[in-house]
Design a protein around this motif. Structure first.
Motif, PDB file in Angstrom:
ATOM      1  N   ILE A  29       0.841  -1.205   0.000  1.00 47.47           N
ATOM      2  CA  ILE A  29       0.000   0.000   0.000  1.00 47.47           C
ATOM      3  C   ILE A  29       0.868   1.243   0.000  1.00 47.47           C
ATOM      4  O   ILE A  29       0.613   2.189  -0.747  1.00 47.47           O
ATOM      5  CB  ILE A  29      -0.965  -0.007   1.205  1.00 47.47           C
ATOM      6  N   ASN A  30       1.906   1.264   0.836  1.00 51.53           N
ATOM      7  CA  ASN A  30       2.791   2.423   0.885  1.00 51.53           C
ATOM      8  C   ASN A  30       3.496   2.648  -0.443  1.00 51.53           C
ATOM      9  O   ASN A  30       3.664   3.791  -0.880  1.00 51.53           O
ATOM     10  CB  ASN A  30       3.806   2.282   2.023  1.00 51.53           C
ATOM     11  N   ARG A  33       0.904   4.013  -2.817  1.00 48.67           N
ATOM     12  CA  ARG A  33       0.576   5.374  -2.410  1.00 48.67           C
ATOM     13  C   ARG A  33       1.663   6.356  -2.822  1.00 48.67           C
ATOM     14  O   ARG A  33       1.382   7.428  -3.362  1.00 48.67           O
ATOM     15  CB  ARG A  33       0.420   5.386  -0.887  1.00 48.67           C
ATOM     16  N   SER A  34       2.910   5.982  -2.608  1.00 40.68           N
ATOM     17  CA  SER A  34       4.009   6.873  -2.995  1.00 40.68           C
ATOM     18  C   SER A  34       4.085   7.014  -4.512  1.00 40.68           C
ATOM     19  O   SER A  34       4.374   8.085  -5.034  1.00 40.68           O
ATOM     20  CB  SER A  34       5.342   6.377  -2.441  1.00 40.68           C
ATOM     21  N   ILE A  38       0.237  10.269  -3.127  1.00 36.54           N
ATOM     22  CA  ILE A  38      -0.758  10.591  -2.104  1.00 36.54           C
ATOM     23  C   ILE A  38      -0.033  10.820  -0.779  1.00 36.54           C
ATOM     24  O   ILE A  38       0.681   9.953  -0.287  1.00 36.54           O
ATOM     25  CB  ILE A  38      -1.778   9.439  -1.943  1.00 36.54           C
ATOM     26  N   SER A  39      -0.234  12.009  -0.206  1.00 40.43           N
ATOM     27  CA  SER A  39       0.429  12.348   1.054  1.00 40.43           C
ATOM     28  C   SER A  39      -0.210  11.606   2.222  1.00 40.43           C
ATOM     29  O   SER A  39      -1.305  11.055   2.107  1.00 40.43           O
ATOM     30  CB  SER A  39       0.350  13.856   1.307  1.00 40.43           C
ATOM     31  N   ASP A  40       0.484  11.620   3.362  1.00 38.97           N
ATOM     32  CA  ASP A  40      -0.041  10.948   4.551  1.00 38.97           C
ATOM     33  C   ASP A  40      -1.384  11.527   4.981  1.00 38.97           C
ATOM     34  O   ASP A  40      -2.298  10.797   5.342  1.00 38.97           O
ATOM     35  CB  ASP A  40       0.949  11.041   5.715  1.00 38.97           C
ATOM     36  N   ASN A  42      -3.634  13.145   3.140  1.00 35.57           N
ATOM     37  CA  ASN A  42      -4.675  12.768   2.173  1.00 35.57           C
ATOM     38  C   ASN A  42      -5.049  11.298   2.311  1.00 35.57           C
ATOM     39  O   ASN A  42      -6.217  10.927   2.194  1.00 35.57           O
ATOM     40  CB  ASN A  42      -4.216  13.038   0.739  1.00 35.57           C
ATOM     41  N   TRP A  43      -4.045  10.449   2.568  1.00 28.45           N
ATOM     42  CA  TRP A  43      -4.300   9.019   2.726  1.00 28.45           C
ATOM     43  C   TRP A  43      -5.196   8.766   3.938  1.00 28.45           C
ATOM     44  O   TRP A  43      -6.129   7.983   3.876  1.00 28.45           O
ATOM     45  CB  TRP A  43      -2.990   8.261   2.869  1.00 28.45           C
ATOM     46  N   LYS A  44      -4.893   9.448   5.033  1.00 28.55           N
ATOM     47  CA  LYS A  44      -5.696   9.275   6.251  1.00 28.55           C
ATOM     48  C   LYS A  44      -7.144   9.710   5.987  1.00 28.55           C
ATOM     49  O   LYS A  44      -8.082   9.029   6.405  1.00 28.55           O
ATOM     50  CB  LYS A  44      -5.096  10.076   7.400  1.00 28.55           C
ATOM     51  N   LEU A  46      -8.715   9.787   3.030  1.00 26.17           N
ATOM     52  CA  LEU A  46      -9.331   8.807   2.135  1.00 26.17           C
ATOM     53  C   LEU A  46      -9.728   7.538   2.880  1.00 26.17           C
ATOM     54  O   LEU A  46     -10.809   6.988   2.677  1.00 26.17           O
ATOM     55  CB  LEU A  46      -8.361   8.452   1.001  1.00 26.17           C
ATOM     56  N   LYS A  47      -8.836   7.074   3.752  1.00 26.38           N
ATOM     57  CA  LYS A  47      -9.086   5.858   4.502  1.00 26.38           C
ATOM     58  C   LYS A  47     -10.272   6.032   5.458  1.00 26.38           C
ATOM     59  O   LYS A  47     -11.147   5.167   5.535  1.00 26.38           O
ATOM     60  CB  LYS A  47      -7.822   5.493   5.292  1.00 26.38           C
TER      61      LYS A  47
END
Length: 100
Positions: A29-30, A33-34, A38-40, A42-44, A46-47
């Motif tokens: 996933i990381n 994502r990278s 997708i920044s941390d 934005n990821w949080k 989205l999740k």
């Protein structure tokens, strides 16, 4: 002939295996994502939105389905919540078995 004893998995073994699986999934996933940029933060976001949507859909499905059953019984709100959670977990387990 030697008798083969059935193999039993201990809870610790299962937890170790699951930890490895989840660790590899997290790495994948990381990487994805990278790659997508997708920044941390934005990821949080989205999740969190995905979890909320999934929970809301499941809750709505079971509430609609059980409204009639609850109307026939005198059940407290906490009992309703417990039953909905149990059904959601059961459905999640069944869907994960179907995917395998």
């Amino acid at each position: 002939m030697s008798e083969k004893n059935p193999r039993f998995l201990t809870n610790a073994t299962v937890i170790k295996v699951l930890a490895k699986v989840f660790a590899f999934q997290a790495i994948e996933i990381n990487l994805l994502r990278s790659q997508a940029g997708i920044s941390d933060a934005n990821w949080k976001t989205l999740k969190t939105e995905a979890f909320k949507k999934t929970y809301a859909k499941q809750r709505a499905f079971y509430e609609d389905r059980l409204n009639g059953a609850f109307a026939l019984e005198h059940i407290s709100q906490s009992e309703r919540e417990t039953r909905l959670l149990e059904l959601w977990l059961k459905q999640s387990e069944e869907s994960s078995k179907d995917e395998q």
